[in-house]
Design an enzyme around this catalytic site. Structure first.
Site, PDB file in Angstrom:
ATOM      1  N   CYS A  27     -45.868  14.091 -27.149  1.00  0.00           N
ATOM      2  CA  CYS A  27     -46.199  13.415 -28.416  1.00  0.00           C
ATOM      3  C   CYS A  27     -44.750  13.054 -29.103  1.00  0.00           C
ATOM      4  CB  CYS A  27     -47.124  14.155 -29.353  1.00  0.00           C
ATOM      5  SG  CYS A  27     -47.532  13.409 -30.774  1.00  0.00           S
ATOM      6  N   CYS A  64     -44.921  12.943 -32.731  1.00  0.00           N
ATOM      7  CA  CYS A  64     -44.822  14.038 -33.386  1.00  0.00           C
ATOM      8  C   CYS A  64     -43.506  14.865 -33.500  1.00  0.00           C
ATOM      9  CB  CYS A  64     -45.717  15.077 -32.792  1.00  0.00           C
ATOM     10  SG  CYS A  64     -47.164  14.751 -32.135  1.00  0.00           S
ATOM     11  N   ASP A  65     -42.695  14.648 -32.220  1.00  0.00           N
ATOM     12  CA  ASP A  65     -41.516  15.274 -31.969  1.00  0.00           C
ATOM     13  C   ASP A  65     -40.224  14.599 -32.251  1.00  0.00           C
ATOM     14  OD1 ASP A  65     -43.133  17.525 -31.817  1.00  0.00           O
ATOM     15  OD2 ASP A  65     -43.198  17.695 -29.656  1.00  0.00           O
TER      16      ASP A  65
END
Ligand code: NDP
Length: 363
Positions: free
Chosen positions: A181, A184-185
């Site tokens: 992801c 997300c990261d």
């Protein structure tokens, strides 16, 4: 009596027996695929006397499930949410494409939503579903705490999980340089030299684009000589000189210094030549797997395993609806899940009303 009238009487008796039999199925214990619910006015008293009957059971507590549950509870139906594994949104850091909330943690969005749903009277139970009997209605849902919940209607919102490569190092370095992801990261890769994205579809390009503002150089590693992604996605790459594509390249092993990833071993699928590429991070974008193992053989699934639904979120079993990533091979976005969850919830309420189960009947 003439032969004709004898035949007529036989036909009448046969049709009477058939009607009684069907009546038993519809009144008593069975709602089959595609059977007409307009005849299935159920015996509310009989249902009320059964143990553990819940008008609406929602399996999954991600955005789709909560959205569906809100519709059920708000309409006055006893609604039970079964919470198993955390949803993908719960594993997401900051979300900035949530309308009306410019920058919020995924967990915070879910917590706020859950409180709203509970305020309408929905109930939450932490339990994993072990099996569901879709052949008899109310549908018996067997939980891992050895209890059984009998659902008059159901919304399945069990989500999906990222597909893994299954190569050495992948699990070992998960969360320590291996991710699925970028949304997300990506910020963790600010000013990192080189990050790779595995895959050749739209997701791989999307992941690379998410990483572009952070990492200095990004390589998309694809096993074939042609991307699967749409021409629109491919055209977006042209404006990002920091993104390159390595064709005909298959990852074989992810390596690191025990604490974090520092390389990926790949093989050239044309020449068979192996090499290790230094990397600061590996992002998997090789597709998702819907969480539908529980429904194999019971509900209609597509060739990728996603639950097949009609526009009204109806699955192949009457009174059973599906929403969110579990029935969405394309968008897989939390706000889309909210929308399909709302449809599923509205339709579940409609189903309950149509079969004659009034809101608050069990109160
Ligand atoms: P896809 O199934 O489209 O692509 C997966 C990619 O991973 C393929 O290129 C595939 O290679 C590769 N792959 C699969 N398994 C392996 C493996 N074991 N080793 C190496 N490579 C592997 O999945 P996506 O997640 O990209 O997209 C799913 C759906 O979501 C699509 O319909 C897509 O259009 C849609 N989507 C749309 C977006 C948008 O419109 N902006 C954004 C993201 C997704 P191969 O090509 O050889 O099969």
């Amino acid at each position: 009596m003439s032969k004709k009238s004898t035949l007529l009487i036989v036909v009448l008796i046969a049709s009477l027996i058939l009607n009684v039999f069907q009546g038993y199925k519809l009144h008593g214990c069975h709602v089959g695929v595609g059977e007409s619910k307009k005849n299935s006015h159920l015996d509310v008293q009989m249902i009320k006397s059964m143990e553990g009957v819940v008008p609406l059971v929602v399996i999954g507590s991600g955005p789709a499930g909560l959205s569906a549950a809100m519709r059920g509870a708000r309409a006055g139906y006893d609604t039970l949410i079964l919470q198993g594994a955390p949803s993908l949104l719960a594993q997401t850091e900051y979300v900035d494409n949530w309308l009306g909330s410019p920058h919020e943690l995924g967990t915070s969005i879910l917590e706020r939503s859950l409180q709203q749903v509970l305020s309408f009277g929905a109930r939450l139970k932490e339990a994993f579903v072990e099996k569901i009997d879709f052949d008899h209605w109310p549908y018996a849902i067997h939980l891992d705490d050895d209890t059984i919940v009998r659902a008059l209607s159901m919304v399945i919102s069990t989500g999906a999980h990222p597909r893994m490569l299954g190569i050495p190092g992948e699990k070992e370095y998960w969360g320590r340089g291996v991710s699925a992801c970028a949304r997300c990261d990506a910020p963790f890769y600010q000013d990192k030299e080189h990050v790779v994205v595995i895959g050749g579809g739209d997701s791989a390009i999307q992941e690379a684009l998410e990483l572009a503002p952070y990492a200095k150089s990004i390589s998309i590693i694809h096993r074939r000589n042609q991307l699967r992604a749409s021409s629109h996605s491919k055209s977006l790459l042209k404006t990002y000189p920091s993104i390159q594509i390595m064709y005909n390249t298959q990852p074989e092993r992810i390596v690191g210094d025990e604490s974090f990833v520092n390389g990926i071993e790949v093989v050239d699928t044309q020449t068979g030549k192996r090499r290790t590429i230094p990397v600061d991070g590996v992002f998997l974008a090789i597709g998702h797997i819907p969480n539908t193992k529980l429904f194999e053989g019971s509900l209609k699934l597509d060739d990728q395993g996603y639950i097949v639904v009609q526009k009204d979120a109806q699955t192949s079993k009457e009174g059973v609806f599906a929403a969110g990533d579990v029935a969405d091979p394309v968008y897989r976005q939390a706000d889309v899940a909210i929308g399909t969850g709302a449809i599923a919830g509205i339709e579940a309420v409609k189903f309950l009303t149509e079969i004659g189960f009034q809101a608050g009947s069990r109160k």
